[in-house]
Structures are given as C-alpha cells and as structure tokens.
Scaffold this motif. Structure first.
Motif, PDB file in Angstrom:
ATOM      1  N   GLU A 128       0.863  -1.305  -0.087  1.00 24.60           N
ATOM      2  CA  GLU A 128      -0.013   0.112  -0.004  1.00 24.60           C
ATOM      3  C   GLU A 128       0.695   1.226   0.065  1.00 24.60           C
ATOM      4  OE1 GLU A 128      -0.209  -1.801   4.243  1.00 24.60           O
ATOM      5  OE2 GLU A 128      -0.156  -2.543   2.128  1.00 24.60           O
ATOM      6  N   ASP A 129       1.989   1.132   0.620  1.00 19.87           N
ATOM      7  CA  ASP A 129       2.940   2.181   0.550  1.00 19.87           C
ATOM      8  C   ASP A 129       3.427   2.590  -0.735  1.00 19.87           C
ATOM      9  OD1 ASP A 129       2.824   2.570   3.440  1.00 19.87           O
ATOM     10  OD2 ASP A 129       4.260   0.956   3.553  1.00 19.87           O
ATOM     11  N   PHE A 130       3.793   1.608  -1.538  1.00 21.98           N
ATOM     12  CA  PHE A 130       4.153   1.801  -2.958  1.00 21.98           C
ATOM     13  C   PHE A 130       3.270   2.589  -3.899  1.00 21.98           C
ATOM     14  CE2 PHE A 130       7.331  -1.726  -2.051  1.00 21.98           C
ATOM     15  CZ  PHE A 130       8.531  -1.091  -2.476  1.00 21.98           C
ATOM     16  N   ALA A 131       1.738   1.777  -3.352  1.00 23.11           N
ATOM     17  CA  ALA A 131       0.674   2.375  -4.489  1.00 23.11           C
ATOM     18  C   ALA A 131       0.451   3.793  -4.136  1.00 23.11           C
ATOM     19  CB  ALA A 131      -0.564   1.224  -4.099  1.00 23.11           C
ATOM     20  N   LEU A 132       0.561   4.291  -3.284  1.00 21.54           N
ATOM     21  CA  LEU A 132       0.412   5.822  -2.626  1.00 21.54           C
ATOM     22  C   LEU A 132       1.584   6.564  -3.064  1.00 21.54           C
ATOM     23  CD1 LEU A 132      -1.683   5.051   0.622  1.00 21.54           C
ATOM     24  CD2 LEU A 132      -2.603   5.884  -1.468  1.00 21.54           C
ATOM     25  N   ASP A 133       2.744   6.047  -3.492  1.00 18.67           N
ATOM     26  CA  ASP A 133       3.906   6.716  -3.844  1.00 18.67           C
ATOM     27  C   ASP A 133       3.619   7.166  -5.309  1.00 18.67           C
ATOM     28  OD1 ASP A 133       6.662   7.655  -3.145  1.00 18.67           O
ATOM     29  OD2 ASP A 133       6.832   6.779  -5.119  1.00 18.67           O
ATOM     30  N   LYS A 189      11.410  -8.026  -3.196  1.00 16.52           N
ATOM     31  CA  LYS A 189      10.366  -7.414  -3.188  1.00 16.52           C
ATOM     32  C   LYS A 189       9.241  -7.624  -4.299  1.00 16.52           C
ATOM     33  CE  LYS A 189       9.862  -4.393  -0.496  1.00 16.52           C
ATOM     34  NZ  LYS A 189       9.081  -4.241   0.859  1.00 16.52           N
ATOM     35  N   SER A 190       9.364  -8.322  -5.338  1.00 17.85           N
ATOM     36  CA  SER A 190       8.815  -8.506  -6.439  1.00 17.85           C
ATOM     37  C   SER A 190       7.125  -8.898  -6.313  1.00 17.85           C
ATOM     38  CB  SER A 190       9.350  -9.426  -7.273  1.00 17.85           C
ATOM     39  OG  SER A 190       9.286 -10.851  -6.773  1.00 17.85           O
ATOM     40  N   LYS A 191       6.852  -9.444  -5.154  1.00 17.05           N
ATOM     41  CA  LYS A 191       5.480  -9.725  -4.769  1.00 17.05           C
ATOM     42  C   LYS A 191       4.820  -8.442  -4.329  1.00 17.05           C
ATOM     43  CE  LYS A 191       5.800 -14.735  -3.949  1.00 17.05           C
ATOM     44  NZ  LYS A 191       5.458 -15.873  -2.888  1.00 17.05           N
ATOM     45  N   ASP A 192       5.597  -7.779  -3.382  1.00 19.02           N
ATOM     46  CA  ASP A 192       4.786  -6.375  -2.803  1.00 19.02           C
ATOM     47  C   ASP A 192       4.643  -5.511  -3.973  1.00 19.02           C
ATOM     48  OD1 ASP A 192       5.355  -7.292  -0.389  1.00 19.02           O
ATOM     49  OD2 ASP A 192       6.662  -6.054   0.287  1.00 19.02           O
ATOM     50  N   ILE A 193       5.539  -5.514  -5.015  1.00 17.46           N
ATOM     51  CA  ILE A 193       5.434  -4.570  -6.328  1.00 17.46           C
ATOM     52  C   ILE A 193       4.465  -5.178  -7.165  1.00 17.46           C
ATOM     53  CG2 ILE A 193       6.539  -4.037  -8.545  1.00 17.46           C
ATOM     54  CD1 ILE A 193       7.914  -2.505  -5.991  1.00 17.46           C
ATOM     55  N   GLU A 194       4.215  -6.451  -7.306  1.00 20.17           N
ATOM     56  CA  GLU A 194       3.022  -6.850  -8.033  1.00 20.17           C
ATOM     57  C   GLU A 194       1.589  -6.449  -7.295  1.00 20.17           C
ATOM     58  OE1 GLU A 194       0.757  -8.064 -11.002  1.00 20.17           O
ATOM     59  OE2 GLU A 194       2.689  -7.971 -11.063  1.00 20.17           O
ATOM     60  N   MET A 195       1.681  -6.585  -6.294  1.00 18.97           N
ATOM     61  CA  MET A 195       0.380  -6.324  -5.408  1.00 18.97           C
ATOM     62  C   MET A 195       0.166  -4.742  -5.651  1.00 18.97           C
ATOM     63  SD  MET A 195      -1.140  -6.896  -1.658  1.00 18.97           S
ATOM     64  CE  MET A 195      -1.666  -8.611  -1.980  1.00 18.97           C
ATOM     65  N   ALA A 206      -9.043   1.194  -2.986  1.00 17.76           N
ATOM     66  CA  ALA A 206      -8.580  -0.193  -3.613  1.00 17.76           C
ATOM     67  C   ALA A 206      -7.463  -0.774  -2.512  1.00 17.76           C
ATOM     68  CB  ALA A 206      -7.640   0.362  -4.865  1.00 17.76           C
ATOM     69  N   VAL A 207      -6.711   0.116  -1.901  1.00 16.81           N
ATOM     70  CA  VAL A 207      -5.831  -0.260  -0.749  1.00 16.81           C
ATOM     71  C   VAL A 207      -6.692  -1.139   0.187  1.00 16.81           C
ATOM     72  CG1 VAL A 207      -4.504   0.314   1.065  1.00 16.81           C
ATOM     73  CG2 VAL A 207      -4.145   1.168  -1.070  1.00 16.81           C
ATOM     74  N   ALA A 208      -7.655  -0.500   0.811  1.00 18.28           N
ATOM     75  CA  ALA A 208      -8.596  -1.077   1.680  1.00 18.28           C
ATOM     76  C   ALA A 208      -9.339  -2.307   1.183  1.00 18.28           C
ATOM     77  CB  ALA A 208      -9.794  -0.076   2.197  1.00 18.28           C
ATOM     78  N   PHE A 209      -9.458  -2.270  -0.101  1.00 18.55           N
ATOM     79  CA  PHE A 209     -10.205  -3.485  -0.750  1.00 18.55           C
ATOM     80  C   PHE A 209      -9.290  -4.777  -0.899  1.00 18.55           C
ATOM     81  CE2 PHE A 209     -10.964  -6.102  -4.356  1.00 18.55           C
ATOM     82  CZ  PHE A 209     -12.251  -6.613  -4.372  1.00 18.55           C
TER      83      PHE A 209
END
Length: 335
Positions: free
Chosen positions: A9-14, A42-48, A99-102
C-alpha cells in the motif's frame, strides 16, 4: 526514499511509483527496473502495488483480472501508454485509497491462512528467500529449516522456529495500536523483536545472533531461571545450552557475518579447520585435511560460495594447498 521498508500500500500511494505504472518514461523505468533487479524479494509487494494502482485507474473500480493486468504490463514494458486517469486528479487518489482497503480486506486473510503449518527448507548448497505475509523477509542459508507457527496472524505475536541459519528483515506490525512482536525460537533461546534486521546461526549445538539494525531481546534458560539479554546494533551473542556458556561482544560492522546472503564468505583470520566445517555444513560433503599442520592456517579475504568448485579454487589460490574432490569427499593436502 527508503523503499525497502515499503509495504504494497505504501508503494501504491507513492507518486513516483504510480507514475512508473501508469505513465512510464525513461527515468521511472530505469529506476524501478534497476531497483527490482537489486531487490528481487520485493517483487510480490510490487505486483500487489501494481494491482492497487491499476484498480484505482480503472473506470468501474472493479479489480482487474489477471489477463487484464498482464495486458497492461505488456503495454507498460513496450512503452505504449495505457488508458489512465490523470495522476493529479483527486478522484484517482480517492479511488486508490479505496483500492488499498479493498485488497487488504480481500486478500489479507487469505495470505494469513495460507502460511499456517508452513515449513520452508533448503538443501545443501541452496539458499532461499521467504516472504512472510506480514512483509517480513527471511533469507535461509543452506541446510536450514524455518517453521511458521500454526496460529500465525493471531493478535498476540508472530512466531517462527529455526534450525540452521537465516537472516531476518522483520517488518513492524501493529494490532489495535499495539506492536505485534516477532519471535524466533532456537534450541537454545528465544529472540524477540518488533522490527529489525539480524542474523541467527544455530549450527554446532550453539546459537549465534548478530544484530544489524533495531533492537533484540534474547531470552534463555540459565540454571532454571529465564535470563534476558538486550542487544544493540553491532552486538554479537553466542550461547550454548550444552555448556551454558554465553559470550557477547560489539563490533563496528557485523555485515561480514551474513555476507553468505550475497553468495560469499567474508573471512577474517579464519582457520582452515573452521572453513572446512563451514564447507561440510553448507554443501553436505566430507572434508579431510590430510596434513594436520594445515589446520591452523589462516585465511583473510572474500571467497565465492554460489558454487563449491569456485570456492575450492579460491582457497587453492590463497593457500599453499592442493584440493581434490571425488563426489562427496574433499581432500586438502600440502601443495
């Protein structure tokens, strides 16, 4: 920006990350592709995070299918512009927060269930990175085993059991505003942390702990009573339940202890006898030093470990020795 500590979620909000996903340009592509090459765990975090951003940019707010995500990624990689909502619009950021919450609600419980009764193992000569559902990263050294607690994800704590050696990058976690502790159990002691980086080695009937960052509380049973030891970065602790002996020291740089993570050993006046023990533990072979006078020969330097043959060649170039190998038997003799 310290992206290593980011959750999906941190990546997504960056904004810089979103720009790469939705409006790729040479600058963002060069940065993120290079960053992923250097931090593949970190690839899985990036994909999410990508899914979060794509969900927020979709017109209907429905989570994109795997096929849709793959098509979008192909467009990004080829440099073609996908259909997007402008990053500057408030609507985009509102949808992204939703979307993060979802995704956390939809998939978080699944990840916690999946990890139950999970045991990770490595063979001789193999290392492995394990990404836990809380974002913690564990790198297992060769001939090691990590077991996750059956009640992982319960509010009180996160627990793992280690045999062998591993480096832990523990993510901080809170439940109801309270930190959730992370405990590593070995045969000798319990290692309790909240968020930190440290190495644990349980070989030779002993437990060695090297703290790189953060704080660690060690708990051990000593003559029927529990003893607590608090470590700070740079501290090295060695304890054996067999001899009940504890030693602790502080060094300016503990990174040589876990240089094995990068497929190398950093040796500092290490005896050949100790090196042969490492070879046996790591590769599962039998090593014989034919000439006893060689046992105390010291080695200082960095040697490769991703391939045993390369390691043996490096030792031959450093020491006045000849090393021969016949299947799982290695013999070291005077040159």
């Amino acid at each position: 920006m310290n992206y290593l500590s980011f959750e999906p979620e941190d990546f997504a909000l960056d904004a810089f990350f979103c720009r790469w996903v939705l409006e790729p340009d040479p600058e963002t592509e060069a940065f993120w592709l290079d960053w992923l090459r250097n931090n593949p765990y970190k690839s899985k975090d990036i994909e999410m995070a990508r899914q979060l951003v794509l969900l927020a940019s979709s017109e209907d707010g429905v989570p994109p299918s795997s096929a849709a995500i793959d098509r979008m990624w192909e467009k990004i990689e080829s440099g073609r512009q996908p259909k997007i909502l402008p990053l500057g619009k408030a609507k985009f950021w509102m949808k992204l927060a939703a979307a993060v919450a979802f995704l956390i609600v939809a998939f978080g419980g699944y990840f916690y269930k999946k990890v139950r009764n999970q045991t990770y193992r490595t063979a001789y000569g193999e290392s492995r990175r394990v990404l836990l559902p809380d974002g913690s990263l564990v790198t297992l050294n060769a001939n090691s085993r990590l077991r996750i607690s059956d009640d992982w994800g319960q509010p009180r704590e996160r627990e793992v059991w280690l045999t062998g050696e591993a480096f832990f990058y523990v993510s901080k976690m809170k439940r109801d505003g309270r930190p959730v502790k992370f405990t590593v159990h070995t045969q000798d002691l319990n290692i309790e942390v909240r968020g930190t980086q440290f190495n644990v080695n349980t070989r030779k009937d002993q437990t060695h702990v090297a703290l790189s960052e953060g704080s660690v509380h060690l708990y051990l049973n000593e003559k029927g009573r529990e003893k607590e030891i608090r470590m700070k970065p740079g501290d090295l602790v060695n304890f054996s339940s067999k001899s009940q002996k504890l030693s602790m020291c502080h060094v300016p740089d503990v990174s040589p202890v876990y240089s094995w993570k990068n497929n190398r050993w950093t040796l500092n006046d290490t005896s050949l006898e100790d090196i042969t023990a490492l070879i046996q533990e790591t590769y599962g072979v039998t090593v014989t030093i034919a000439d006893d006078s060689l046992r105390l020969k010291k080695v200082t330097g960095i040697v490769p470990t991703d391939d045993m043959e390369d390691l043996l060649d490096a030792l031959e170039s450093i020491l006045p020795v000849t090393i021969t190998r016949q299947q799982d038997d290695v013999t070291i003799n005077t040159r």
